[in-house]
Each structure stands twice: as C-alpha cells, then as structure tokens.
Design an enzyme around this catalytic site. Structure first.
Site, PDB file in Angstrom:
ATOM      1  N   GLU A  24      -8.637 -33.810  30.032  1.00 44.74           N
ATOM      2  CA  GLU A  24      -9.598 -32.790  30.470  1.00 44.74           C
ATOM      3  C   GLU A  24      -9.046 -31.381  30.262  1.00 44.74           C
ATOM      4  O   GLU A  24      -9.104 -30.547  31.180  1.00 44.74           O
ATOM      5  CB  GLU A  24     -10.028 -32.993  31.932  1.00 44.74           C
ATOM      6  CG  GLU A  24     -11.284 -33.841  32.056  1.00 44.74           C
ATOM      7  CD  GLU A  24     -12.017 -33.621  33.373  1.00 44.74           C
ATOM      8  OE1 GLU A  24     -11.519 -34.082  34.414  1.00 44.74           O
ATOM      9  OE2 GLU A  24     -13.096 -33.002  33.361  1.00 44.74           O
ATOM     10  N   ASP A  55      -5.183 -42.893  37.627  1.00 44.28           N
ATOM     11  CA  ASP A  55      -4.341 -42.447  36.506  1.00 44.28           C
ATOM     12  C   ASP A  55      -3.179 -43.429  36.385  1.00 44.28           C
ATOM     13  O   ASP A  55      -2.507 -43.724  37.372  1.00 44.28           O
ATOM     14  CB  ASP A  55      -3.824 -41.031  36.768  1.00 44.28           C
ATOM     15  CG  ASP A  55      -4.969 -40.042  36.957  1.00 44.28           C
ATOM     16  OD1 ASP A  55      -5.377 -39.421  35.956  1.00 44.28           O
ATOM     17  OD2 ASP A  55      -5.474 -39.926  38.102  1.00 44.28           O
ATOM     18  N   ASP A  83      -7.630 -31.763  40.603  1.00 45.01           N
ATOM     19  CA  ASP A  83      -7.934 -32.817  41.584  1.00 45.01           C
ATOM     20  C   ASP A  83      -7.116 -34.088  41.324  1.00 45.01           C
ATOM     21  O   ASP A  83      -7.161 -35.024  42.122  1.00 45.01           O
ATOM     22  CB  ASP A  83      -9.445 -33.109  41.669  1.00 45.01           C
ATOM     23  CG  ASP A  83     -10.146 -33.228  40.336  1.00 45.01           C
ATOM     24  OD1 ASP A  83      -9.520 -32.972  39.284  1.00 45.01           O
ATOM     25  OD2 ASP A  83     -11.332 -33.589  40.330  1.00 45.01           O
ATOM     26  N   HIS A  84      -6.345 -34.092  40.222  1.00 45.39           N
ATOM     27  CA  HIS A  84      -5.449 -35.214  39.925  1.00 45.39           C
ATOM     28  C   HIS A  84      -3.992 -34.783  40.077  1.00 45.39           C
ATOM     29  O   HIS A  84      -3.646 -33.631  39.788  1.00 45.39           O
ATOM     30  CB  HIS A  84      -5.619 -35.678  38.481  1.00 45.39           C
ATOM     31  CG  HIS A  84      -6.956 -36.260  38.167  1.00 45.39           C
ATOM     32  ND1 HIS A  84      -7.154 -37.606  37.950  1.00 45.39           N
ATOM     33  CD2 HIS A  84      -8.171 -35.678  38.011  1.00 45.39           C
ATOM     34  CE1 HIS A  84      -8.428 -37.816  37.671  1.00 45.39           C
ATOM     35  NE2 HIS A  84      -9.074 -36.670  37.698  1.00 45.39           N
ATOM     36  N   ASP A  92      -5.947 -40.788  32.335  1.00 45.06           N
ATOM     37  CA  ASP A  92      -6.940 -40.903  33.398  1.00 45.06           C
ATOM     38  C   ASP A  92      -7.927 -41.977  32.956  1.00 45.06           C
ATOM     39  O   ASP A  92      -8.803 -41.704  32.151  1.00 45.06           O
ATOM     40  CB  ASP A  92      -7.625 -39.555  33.601  1.00 45.06           C
ATOM     41  CG  ASP A  92      -8.783 -39.645  34.584  1.00 45.06           C
ATOM     42  OD1 ASP A  92      -8.983 -40.722  35.189  1.00 45.06           O
ATOM     43  OD2 ASP A  92      -9.489 -38.633  34.738  1.00 45.06           O
ATOM     44  N   ASN A 115      -9.975 -43.565  34.938  1.00 42.21           N
ATOM     45  CA  ASN A 115     -11.165 -43.565  35.793  1.00 42.21           C
ATOM     46  C   ASN A 115     -11.511 -44.966  36.290  1.00 42.21           C
ATOM     47  O   ASN A 115     -12.682 -45.312  36.462  1.00 42.21           O
ATOM     48  CB  ASN A 115     -12.350 -42.903  35.082  1.00 42.21           C
ATOM     49  CG  ASN A 115     -12.412 -41.403  35.335  1.00 42.21           C
ATOM     50  OD1 ASN A 115     -12.244 -40.963  36.465  1.00 42.21           O
ATOM     51  ND2 ASN A 115     -12.629 -40.627  34.291  1.00 42.21           N
ATOM     52  N   ASN A 175      -4.219 -35.353  34.377  1.00 45.15           N
ATOM     53  CA  ASN A 175      -5.541 -34.762  34.156  1.00 45.15           C
ATOM     54  C   ASN A 175      -5.502 -33.389  34.817  1.00 45.15           C
ATOM     55  O   ASN A 175      -5.493 -33.279  36.040  1.00 45.15           O
ATOM     56  CB  ASN A 175      -6.650 -35.634  34.760  1.00 45.15           C
ATOM     57  CG  ASN A 175      -8.035 -35.016  34.572  1.00 45.15           C
ATOM     58  OD1 ASN A 175      -8.181 -33.801  34.624  1.00 45.15           O
ATOM     59  ND2 ASN A 175      -9.032 -35.848  34.356  1.00 45.15           N
TER      60      ASN A 175
END
Length: 256
Positions: free
Chosen positions: A34, A217, A246-247, A146, A148, A7
DNA sequence: ATGGCTACTCCTAGTAGA
C-alpha cells in the site's frame, strides 16, 4: 539476515516513520505494501540515503508494492501472469540474497459475497498458479506481505464476532491453508504459539488500545528457509504514536 | 445500537481500506 514486511498505508505520509524505523532496525530486506504512489514519485533518494535501493510496482491512490534491499536484488515479476498492464499493483517477485522473495498485497475483499470478495479469491487462485508454475518449495522461498487473511481463531481478537466475516471467512482461511500445503511455513508459529499476536488494528474506536486486532500480515517460508529462521517479531510499537500505519511491521531473522 | 479513523483525489465529498 532480517526480512521485514510492512503495510505502510501511503509511503509518502509514512516516510518519517519508515526512515526512523529503518535506521533503528536496519533490516536487510523490506517488503512494503500500500505505498499508494506511482513509480516516478517513489522516494528513492530518501531511502538511498539510508543505504536502501528499491524495486517498485507502484500505482496512484491505491495498492502499490515495493521491495527495499541493502544488497543486490533482481526483479522477477511485477504482476500475475494473466494481469494486464493496468491491473492492480499487488505483487512483486524478486531474487534477493539467494532467496525467491514474493511480496504480496492481497485484496481486501470488502464483504463476503461481494464482487471484490470474488476478486480476492480469484486473485489468490492465480497466485497459487504462479507459485506452481514459477517456483518450488524445494528451493528457498519467502512469501510475505499483507495477506488480508487471519488464518486461525487465535489470530483474531474475537473469533466469534469475526467468524464468517471478511478476512476470517472459511474460503479465505482455506486460501492460507493452501499456501501452507504448497510447502510454506507460517514463520511466526515456528516460534510463538499464543494468541493475541496481531499485526493490524482498525484506526477507529480506539481499537489498538482495546486490543482489537487481527494477524493478517505474514512471513511464510519454504522448509529450507524455515530451518534458518531464528526469530520472528511484530514491531507493535510502530502502531503507537503520531501518524502510525494501521499495520505493524513483522520481522523475521534468518541465520546465514 | 451504531460507529467511532485515515488517506487519497483533475480534492472540500466520495471511495476505500480492513
């Protein structure tokens, strides 16, 4: 063969880091989530220069997924069956290297009990229906992205703090178990049993430095592919330095 | 005790992410 998921939280902002990582890692297949860009603005040229072609299901501002490959890839689906044309771009299915590759950007859900949470659970119900109708765990299937969802206590930095919260609520964890029950293996857990292996850390509060992460992930493999999986790594260095996503990427290695 | 960042947009404030 190396298959990765990442991501990137905007492919345009992340392009320098993405290209540097591709040059260093040379994965054969990369599932991106994303990308936050429409198909016409996807940076095909920069990636082609590194030997990658791209299948893209893009969207402005939000969501958007892509699959980068060094070899041939054939698009199979770019939405869930009952999604209309302007639905959120969260899915891309392709045939790559003899595999059915399902790239997933699972809805976040925002807050347990919210409308977005209901959408998340329904989205996964429909993903499960897609798998039932269009794929078989008896064949080589890779479902990654991802999701989530942090599946177990050991996938969360503080399970007591997170219990019942978004990404770690019981219904979400059940979604993950349903994917496993359909016939997929959690590839990281084929090789690593310990906790503290995270793929996402909040930008705020110095979360990365403090070890406040989650493993959301995933790379899930049908048994035939799992048997070929020799290693799974989380490139947590990609969370460091200037302008990180952030991933962190997750990379699975498959024997030929 | 709370929130602490980042990226996006018919942009300078509001939305969303997770």
């Amino acid at each position: 063969m190396k298959i990765a998921t990442w991501n990137v939280n905007s492919i345009r902002t992340r392009l320098p880091r993405l290209t540097a990582w591709l040059e260093r890692r040379r994965p054969d297949v990369v599932c991106l989530q994303e990308i936050k860009v429409t198909d016409d603005l996807f940076p095909h040229a920069e990636l082609q220069a590194l030997g990658y072609r791209a299948l893209v299901a893009g969207q402005q501002t939000y969501n958007g997924v892509a699959i980068l490959t060094r070899g041939e890839a054939r698009e199979v689906a770019r939405r869930l069956p009952d999604d209309d044309d302007d639905a959120q771009r969260r899915l891309l299915v392709a045939e790559v290297g003899g595999l059915t590759l399902v790239n997933v950007y699972g809805p976040n859900g925002q807050e347990v009990g919210s409308e977005k949470y209901a959408y998340k659970l329904d989205w996964y119900r429909r993903l499960h229906a897609l798998l039932e109708a269009g794929a078989s765990p008896a064949k080589p299937v890779v479902l990654c992205g991802d999701l989530n969802i942090a599946p177990e206590d050991r996938d969360v930095w503080d399970p007591e703090k997170w219990r019942g919260q978004i990404m770690f609520s019981d219904p979400e964890r059940q979604v993950f178990r349903d994917l496993v029950a359909w016939g997929l293996r959690d590839s990281l857990r084929l090789h690593r049993e310990e906790g503290g292996l995270f793929t996402w850390w909040d930008y705020r509060a110095g979360a990365f430095h403090r070890g406040w992460g989650l493993r959301i992930d995933h790379i899930l493999l049908s048994p035939a592919v799992a048997a070929r999986c020799t290693a799974v790594e989380i490139d947590r260095d990609e969370r460091k330095g200037a302008k990180p996503s952030d991933h962190a990427p997750v990379v699975a290695t498959l024997a030929d």
